[in-house]
Scaffold this motif. Structure first.
Motif, short mmCIF file in Angstrom:
data_model
loop_
_atom_site.label_atom_id
_atom_site.label_comp_id
_atom_site.label_asym_id
_atom_site.label_seq_id
_atom_site.Cartn_x
_atom_site.Cartn_y
_atom_site.Cartn_z
N LEU A 220 1.61 -2.54 -5.63
CA LEU A 220 1.03 -1.72 -5.00
C LEU A 220 1.30 -1.94 -3.48
CD1 LEU A 220 -2.34 -0.90 -6.37
CD2 LEU A 220 -0.55 0.44 -6.66
N ASP A 221 2.06 -3.17 -3.15
CA ASP A 221 2.37 -3.77 -1.72
C ASP A 221 1.01 -3.64 -0.97
OD1 ASP A 221 3.91 -4.70 0.20
OD2 ASP A 221 4.68 -2.70 0.80
N LEU A 222 0.09 -4.09 -1.54
CA LEU A 222 -1.28 -4.40 -0.60
C LEU A 222 -0.86 -5.27 0.53
CD1 LEU A 222 -4.15 -4.45 -3.33
CD2 LEU A 222 -2.88 -2.46 -2.09
N LYS A 223 -1.48 -4.79 1.81
CA LYS A 223 -1.60 -5.74 2.94
C LYS A 223 -2.90 -6.20 3.33
CE LYS A 223 2.70 -4.45 3.63
NZ LYS A 223 3.89 -5.11 3.00
N PRO A 224 -3.18 -7.38 4.13
CA PRO A 224 -4.37 -7.95 4.20
C PRO A 224 -5.28 -6.83 5.17
CG PRO A 224 -2.68 -9.71 4.72
CD PRO A 224 -2.10 -8.14 4.30
N GLY A 225 -6.43 -6.84 4.87
CA GLY A 225 -7.35 -5.75 5.67
C GLY A 225 -7.45 -4.34 5.14
N MET A 226 -6.51 -4.30 4.18
CA MET A 226 -6.66 -2.83 3.74
C MET A 226 -7.91 -2.63 2.86
SD MET A 226 -3.11 -1.72 1.87
CE MET A 226 -1.82 -0.96 2.85
N LYS A 227 -8.50 -1.55 3.10
CA LYS A 227 -9.97 -1.17 2.16
C LYS A 227 -9.41 -0.63 0.87
CE LYS A 227 -13.36 0.22 4.07
NZ LYS A 227 -14.55 1.41 4.60
N VAL A 228 -9.81 -1.20 -0.10
CA VAL A 228 -9.38 -0.80 -1.58
C VAL A 228 -10.44 -0.83 -2.33
CG1 VAL A 228 -8.06 -1.72 -3.43
CG2 VAL A 228 -7.14 -2.26 -1.39
N LEU A 229 -10.58 0.33 -3.18
CA LEU A 229 -11.46 0.71 -4.42
C LEU A 229 -10.87 0.59 -5.50
CD1 LEU A 229 -14.08 1.76 -5.11
CD2 LEU A 229 -13.39 4.13 -4.71
N ASP A 230 -11.35 -0.21 -6.40
CA ASP A 230 -11.16 -0.14 -8.02
C ASP A 230 -11.79 0.57 -8.78
OD1 ASP A 230 -10.35 -1.05 -10.39
OD2 ASP A 230 -10.62 -3.17 -10.28
N LYS B 230 -4.63 -11.09 -2.17
CA LYS B 230 -4.08 -10.63 -1.13
C LYS B 230 -4.52 -10.18 0.18
CE LYS B 230 -0.69 -8.60 -4.77
NZ LYS B 230 0.56 -9.50 -4.40
N GLY B 231 -5.83 -10.36 0.37
CA GLY B 231 -6.41 -10.34 1.68
C GLY B 231 -7.02 -8.94 1.71
N ALA B 232 -7.15 -8.10 0.77
CA ALA B 232 -7.63 -6.61 1.05
C ALA B 232 -9.01 -6.77 0.84
CB ALA B 232 -7.10 -5.91 -0.48
N ASN B 233 -9.83 -5.80 1.47
CA ASN B 233 -11.35 -5.92 1.53
C ASN B 233 -11.61 -4.66 0.42
OD1 ASN B 233 -13.77 -5.09 1.91
ND2 ASN B 233 -13.64 -4.18 4.10
N VAL B 234 -11.99 -5.18 -0.77
CA VAL B 234 -12.00 -4.85 -2.18
C VAL B 234 -13.45 -4.40 -2.32
CG1 VAL B 234 -11.32 -4.93 -4.55
CG2 VAL B 234 -9.95 -6.25 -2.82
N ALA C 127 -12.64 10.07 2.75
CA ALA C 127 -11.82 9.16 3.27
C ALA C 127 -12.08 7.73 3.85
CB ALA C 127 -11.07 9.97 4.47
N SER C 128 -12.61 7.17 2.82
CA SER C 128 -13.21 5.80 2.76
C SER C 128 -12.07 4.73 2.63
CB SER C 128 -14.35 5.44 2.16
OG SER C 128 -15.39 6.32 2.48
N PHE C 129 -11.03 4.96 2.10
CA PHE C 129 -10.26 3.80 1.52
C PHE C 129 -8.75 4.17 1.81
CE2 PHE C 129 -14.05 3.74 -0.92
CZ PHE C 129 -14.59 2.36 -0.91
N ASP C 130 -8.12 2.97 1.95
CA ASP C 130 -6.61 2.97 2.14
C ASP C 130 -5.94 3.22 0.69
OD1 ASP C 130 -6.53 2.70 4.90
OD2 ASP C 130 -7.24 0.53 4.26
N VAL C 131 -6.46 2.49 -0.26
CA VAL C 131 -5.93 2.49 -1.62
C VAL C 131 -7.02 2.60 -2.52
CG1 VAL C 131 -4.35 1.24 -3.21
CG2 VAL C 131 -4.10 1.10 -0.76
N CYS D 289 -9.84 8.85 -1.01
CA CYS D 289 -8.77 8.26 -0.18
C CYS D 289 -8.24 8.85 1.07
CB CYS D 289 -7.50 8.54 -1.05
SG CYS D 289 -6.05 7.91 -0.72
N LYS D 290 -7.89 7.90 2.06
CA LYS D 290 -7.59 8.49 3.40
C LYS D 290 -6.32 9.35 3.30
CE LYS D 290 -9.70 4.52 5.87
NZ LYS D 290 -9.13 3.32 6.70
N PRO D 291 -6.01 10.29 4.03
CA PRO D 291 -4.88 10.93 4.19
C PRO D 291 -3.72 9.89 4.49
CG PRO D 291 -6.57 12.07 5.58
CD PRO D 291 -7.24 10.95 4.96
N GLY D 292 -2.71 10.06 3.74
CA GLY D 292 -1.54 9.11 3.93
C GLY D 292 -2.02 7.96 3.26
N GLY D 293 -3.14 7.67 2.51
CA GLY D 293 -3.38 6.57 1.58
C GLY D 293 -2.91 6.65 0.30
N MET D 294 -3.08 5.71 -0.63
CA MET D 294 -2.46 5.71 -1.83
C MET D 294 -3.61 5.75 -3.08
SD MET D 294 -0.04 3.09 -3.93
CE MET D 294 1.37 3.47 -2.99
N VAL D 295 -3.31 6.70 -3.90
CA VAL D 295 -4.00 6.51 -5.10
C VAL D 295 -3.00 6.16 -6.10
CG1 VAL D 295 -4.99 7.98 -7.32
CG2 VAL D 295 -5.81 8.15 -4.81
#
Length: 272
Positions: free
Chosen positions: A42-52, A67-71, A110-114, A138-144
């Motif tokens: 998924l190529d996550l970046k530090p600080g991304m807001k992620v929902l599992d 990986k530094g994501a906000n999960v 639109a709460s999460f980047d991924v 999922c935010k516009p431009g974000g990933m599911v």
């Protein structure tokens, strides 16, 4: 007259009880690398807001946090969430685990980047609601992203074998339909630019035999445990034999143990 629609509240209560039965953590512990590999792609970046979604015991949430994501992890099964919290605390990871439903996520638009779910949201009874919720949070431009068992793989074959003895309520589609590319395009295609691939995840069971693996799932995997509990002894034996044969046919262990490849469809979608 058509078939009566299932009582949704009762159905969800049964699903929660099913996932809380046994001890899914003992099964999930065997497959942690699957979650790590899924998250790596998924190529996550530090600080991304992620929902599992349907996070279980944290097999995908913990690697993302490393990986530094906000999960945030959400699941219907309180005992699995408790295990996930224990694992996160042991690894000194700050992950927010909360109880919730994939069809009614308790988050703002639109709460999460991924947003992702591996072998989880696919089991919710209303796929159209799942698809709508994936898009909504999922935010516009974000990933599911999803990992969904295919109908042809070993888990999909076991689902079909079980359904012979315990047919699903009328109107419900098999969970493994989320593992069919055309179906995923129908459900998500109007909201996402999709990329899909089939992945073979290797399942290793040391020196076990096929029936040993059947018994492992009967004891610890909640849905299997509950399925057998609903059958009379004769049909329990028949189902166990059917699943044993599926494992035996798929067995590719080089020296008499038990291993197989479990196929799933990996879905990655960029929200438009």
């Amino acid at each position: 007259m058509g078939a009566q629609a299932p009582d949704l509240s009762a159905l969800k209560g049964q699903m929660k009880a099913s996932w809380m039965a046994g001890d899914f953590g003992k099964i999930a512990a065997l497959n942690r690398k699957w979650g790590e590999d899924f998250v790596d792609r998924l190529d996550l970046k530090p600080g991304m807001k992620v929902l599992d979604i349907a996070c279980g015991t944290g097999n995908q949430a913990l690697p993302a946090a490393h990986k530094g994501a906000n999960v945030t992890g959400v699941d219907i099964a309180t005992n699995l969430l408790a295990q996930a919290r224990e694992r996160a605390a042991a690894e000194k990871l700050a992950i927010n685990f909360i109880e919730g439903d994939a069809e009614e996520l308790p988050f703002e638009d639109a709460s999460f980047d991924v947003v992702y779910s591996m072998f989880g949201a696919m089991f919710a009874p209303r796929p159209e609601r799942v698809a709508a919720e994936l898009k909504r949070v999922c935010k516009p431009g974000g990933m599911v992203a999803m990992g969904n068992w295919t109908p042809e793989g070993v888990p999909g074959q076991i689902f079909r074998a079980t359904a012979k003895y315990l047919p699903p309520p009328p109107g419900l589609q098999p969970p493994s339909m989320w593992g069919v590319e055309d179906v995923v395009r129908q459900r998500l295609g109007d909201g996402f630019e999709l990329k899909m691939q089939k992945v073979r995840a290797r399942a290793e069971y040391a020196e076990m035999k096929p029936m040993d693996v059947v018994n492992l799932f009967r004891e610890w995997f909640g849905p299997t445990k509950m399925a057998f509990a609903r059958l009379d002894p004769e049909n329990q034996q028949k189902l166990a034999s059917d699943i044993e044969q599926i494992f035996a046919n798929a067995n590719n262990h080089p020296s008499g143990g038990m291993s197989h490849d479990a196929e799933y469809l990996e879905v990655q979608g960029r929200r438009k």
